[in-house]
Design a protein around this motif. Structure first.
Motif, PDB file in Angstrom:
ATOM      1  N   GLN A   1      96.020  51.502  -6.705  1.00 20.39           N
ATOM      2  CA  GLN A   1      96.087  50.514  -5.631  1.00 20.39           C
ATOM      3  C   GLN A   1      96.034  51.210  -4.273  1.00 20.39           C
ATOM      4  O   GLN A   1      95.313  50.782  -3.382  1.00 20.39           O
TER       5      GLN A   1
ATOM      6  N   THR B   1     102.072  46.938 -10.507  1.00 23.88           N
ATOM      7  CA  THR B   1     101.736  48.362 -10.448  1.00 23.88           C
ATOM      8  C   THR B   1     102.670  49.175 -11.339  1.00 23.88           C
ATOM      9  O   THR B   1     102.244  50.108 -12.025  1.00 23.88           O
TER      10      THR B   1
ATOM     11  N   ASP C   1      93.755  48.415 -10.210  1.00 26.23           N
ATOM     12  CA  ASP C   1      94.885  47.855  -9.464  1.00 26.23           C
ATOM     13  C   ASP C   1      94.391  47.409  -8.082  1.00 26.23           C
ATOM     14  O   ASP C   1      94.230  48.228  -7.185  1.00 26.23           O
ATOM     15  N   GLU C   2      94.161  46.133  -7.955  1.00 25.73           N
ATOM     16  CA  GLU C   2      93.628  45.548  -6.714  1.00 25.73           C
ATOM     17  C   GLU C   2      92.457  46.352  -6.153  1.00 25.73           C
ATOM     18  O   GLU C   2      92.526  46.881  -5.051  1.00 25.73           O
TER      19      GLU C   2
HETATM   20 MG    MG Z   1     100.960  46.899  -6.791  1.00 26.27          MG
END
Ligand code: MG
Ligand code: ATP
Lengths: 254, 352
Positions: free
Chosen positions: A87, A45, A173-174
């Motif tokens: 995220q 991240t 991000d995810e």
């Molecule tokens: Mg992360």
């Protein structure tokens, strides 16, 4: 697949004594989908934050189409084509789903400094936003207030905002974290769809190895902030770094 | 047509619509409905404060920006008119030049303050505005050769805006059709136009961005909006409107002084009006300003009447002495915040 669109050179950031991203030099080619993996706290991240500009580098630089963008603030990087989904869901919680997406479309079309027209009269913005909601399977939630939505739906909206922005470099991000088993495939299908357009470059942080194995053109591994592996999916997944640092954890999780 | 005029921002509550309509009609026909110098004066103040408070709400309620310099901008418009009228001689040209100069100066100062301090934190901006506003207030009271100091400035406005000028010999519905009436309608329509412009701005794409930035400035930047530019623009617009409201006030009063425009008490009044009416909705400014200005002007009377009526009882008249009006205003404020935390408008709009 050869020309470089994004590049980081010796990109480094320190928080106090802790090196969160450690001299990462990496290039990303137009049309490529790169998966970024690494254990919790590896710096994925933070690496994204450095590229999209939320934090500035201690050392090194970020280049977009050959231009050094390291010193630019976030909105200017957005203008140049860097887009980001977060995220941790990061939306406009008291606005409706439609308003959230429409704000992105409005930004994309540079209508923000339009002072004397009624926002409601810009039907072209509303229509474009509705098209994005349709694509992301959110049309039914169009008029709901965001903070009243279930977590999974908010995650989907997070992705929808990036799709509405339609940047040159997409950073997820995810995106499927916290989604139910029937929501996650919708998002993965969307990413696959985006990938079909070879003008787009996608960076995807994702833990699920099975997903990445089929979706990614390439995998890079971050470990303690440093680039630990880089190559085609099969090769990287089989490598020692991943087996030790990553799959170990994933197996425990399972 | 009406929808376009109010920029599609309907009151969204029947009671609120009725209240707003009553206020609009009362102000539009105030000289005929409530003849008398004092009541027309109150009506004019209500008009001006509606525009002033609405401009403040653009910053606070829509932009999430706390400023203590609003009376400074208000004062710049007022002093602009006063100085122009003194130095250019009475005339409409002086009013126009003074208003434009005051508005431009206010916008320029807001721009500088905004660009320097809105980059940092909201609290920093609040502190800077406080410092600048105090400095300007001190400056105005010190430079008495220019500003008249604490005594303020008296000046002449065009005859056509004073009671000395009669448009008709006869009365219409018992009201003299003179320059003072024209002056009232200048104030009324001036404030109405300022209000409608603000209403358009908060409902424009720009207004949406302001809301987005207030909600989540981090994400607003991540989708491409430069928060500083938007906040600074909102501050400039707000300052400009405040200055124009100040110009109207100066034209109405034919006097400016620190007490009528620059004082910190007025700044607090503005804050109270925003909170009572409801933040983040311009209709709140209408309600807040009306309640507050009317209370400010008539609470003392009301208390005098009550004191006389209850004069025989022990202790109670002590509290009803007209000198205690501020106490009661305070009580009103506390009660309104307690019962209507989202302001009167928020309360009226609440979904049941
Ligand atoms: Mg992360
Ligand atoms: N603003 C910050 N200040 C101090 N330390 C930070 C900051 N941001 C991140 N870190 C630290 O940097 C390291 C990398 O964090 P990062 O969030 O980038 O990891 P990640 O790879 O995204 O992990 P995850 O898989 O849990 O999302 C962590 O040790 C974290 O605590």
């Amino acid at each position: 697949m050869s020309d470089t669109v994004l590049e980081t050179r010796d990109l480094t950031v320190r928080f106090g004594g802790h090196v969160a991203v450690d001299h990462v030099t990496c290039t990303f080619a137009t049309g490529e989908l790169t998966a970024i993996v690494g254990p919790n706290g590896a710096g994925k991240t933070t690496y994204f934050n450095l590229i999209s500009g939320q934090i500035s580098a201690s050392e090194g630089s970020v280049h977009l189409k050959g231009r050094d963008i390291s010193g630019l603030p976030v909105p200017e990087r957005v203008d140049l084509g860097i887009g980001r989904a977060f995220q941790l869901t990061n939306l406009f919680p008291n606005l409706t789903v439609l308003e959230n997406v429409r704000l992105v479309i409005q930004s994309k079309r540079k209508k923000g400094f339009n002072l004397l027209t009624m926002a409601a009269s810009h039907t072209e913005l509303t229509e474009a936003a509705e098209a994005v909601l349709e694509r992301t399977n959110l049309a039914a939630q169009r008029d709901q207030i965001v903070h009243e939505l279930p977590h999974g739906t908010q995650r989907k909206l997070e992705v929808a905002l990036l799709i509405a922005l339609d940047p040159i470099v997409y950073m997820f991000d995810e995106p499927t974290a916290g989604m139910s088993v029937d929501e996650a495939p919708v998002v993965l299908d969307l990413i696959e769809e985006l990938k079909a357009d070879t003008s787009r470059t996608i960076l995807l942080v994702e833990h699920k190895m099975d997903v990445i194995g089929t979706l990614a053109d390439r995998i890079i591994v971050l470990h303690n902030g440093a680039l630990a592996a880089d190559g085609p999916p099969a090769e990287v997944i089989a490598s020692d770094v991943v087996q030790e640092a990553y799959m170990g954890r994933a197996l425990e999780d399972a | 047509m009406l929808r376009r005029l109010i920029s599609g921002d309907t009151p969204r509550s029947t009671v609120l619509s009725i209240v707003l309509l009553v206020i609009l009609i009362a102000l539009a026909f105030a000289p005929f409905l409530f003849p008398g110098t004092r009541s027309v004066d109150t009506a004019a103040r209500v008009c001006i404060f509606i525009a002033l408070v609405a401009s403040y709400d653009l910053m606070l309620g829509y932009g999430g920006i706390v400023s203590f310099a609003h009376t400074m901008f208000f004062g710049m418009g007022a002093y602009g008119v006063a100085l122009a009228s003194i130095h250019m001689g009475r005339g409409f040209d002086a009013l126009l030049v003074g208003s434009v100069a005051g508005a431009l100066a206010a916008a320029a100062l807001a721009f500088v303050i905004g660009l320097f301090s809105l980059r940092v934190r909201a609290i920093f901006f609040a502190m800077i505005t406080l410092a600048v506003a105090s400095a300007v207030a001190v400056l105005v009271s010190q430079l008495s050769s220019i500003t008249g100091g604490e005594d303020g400035l008296n000046y002449k406005i065009p005859r056509a805006l004073t009671s000395a000028h009669k448009f008709m010999d006869d009365k219409l519905f018992g009201v003299r059709i003179n320059g003072k009436l024209a002056n009232y309608y200048l104030v009324f329509f001036g404030s109405l136009i300022l209000f409608l412009i603000l209403l358009r701005i908060v409902n424009s794409p720009f207004g949406r961005v302001l809301q987005a930035i207030r909600e989540n400035d981090f994400r607003a930047e991540a989708i491409g909006y430069r928060a500083v530019y938007y906040r600074t623009s909102a501050t400039c617009i707000s300052a400009t409107v405040a200055a124009l409201a100040g110009s109207l006030y100066a034209i109405w009063l034919r006097y400016v002084g620190p007490d009528t425009t620059l004082s910190f008490e007025i700044m607090i009044d503005i804050l109270l009006m925003v909170v009572i009416g409801g933040m983040g909705t311009l209709y709140g400014a209408v309600i807040g300003a009306t309640i507050f200005v009317v209370a400010q002007n008539y609470l003392q009377n009301l208390m005098g009447i009550a004191e006389a009526a209850l004069g025989d009882l022990p202790v109670i008249p002590l509290f009803l002495n007209p000198d205690r009006w501020l106490l009661w205003l305070g009580v009103l404020f506390v009660l309104s915040v307690y019962f209507f935390p989202t302001g009167v408008v928020g309360r009226l709009r609440r979904r049941v």
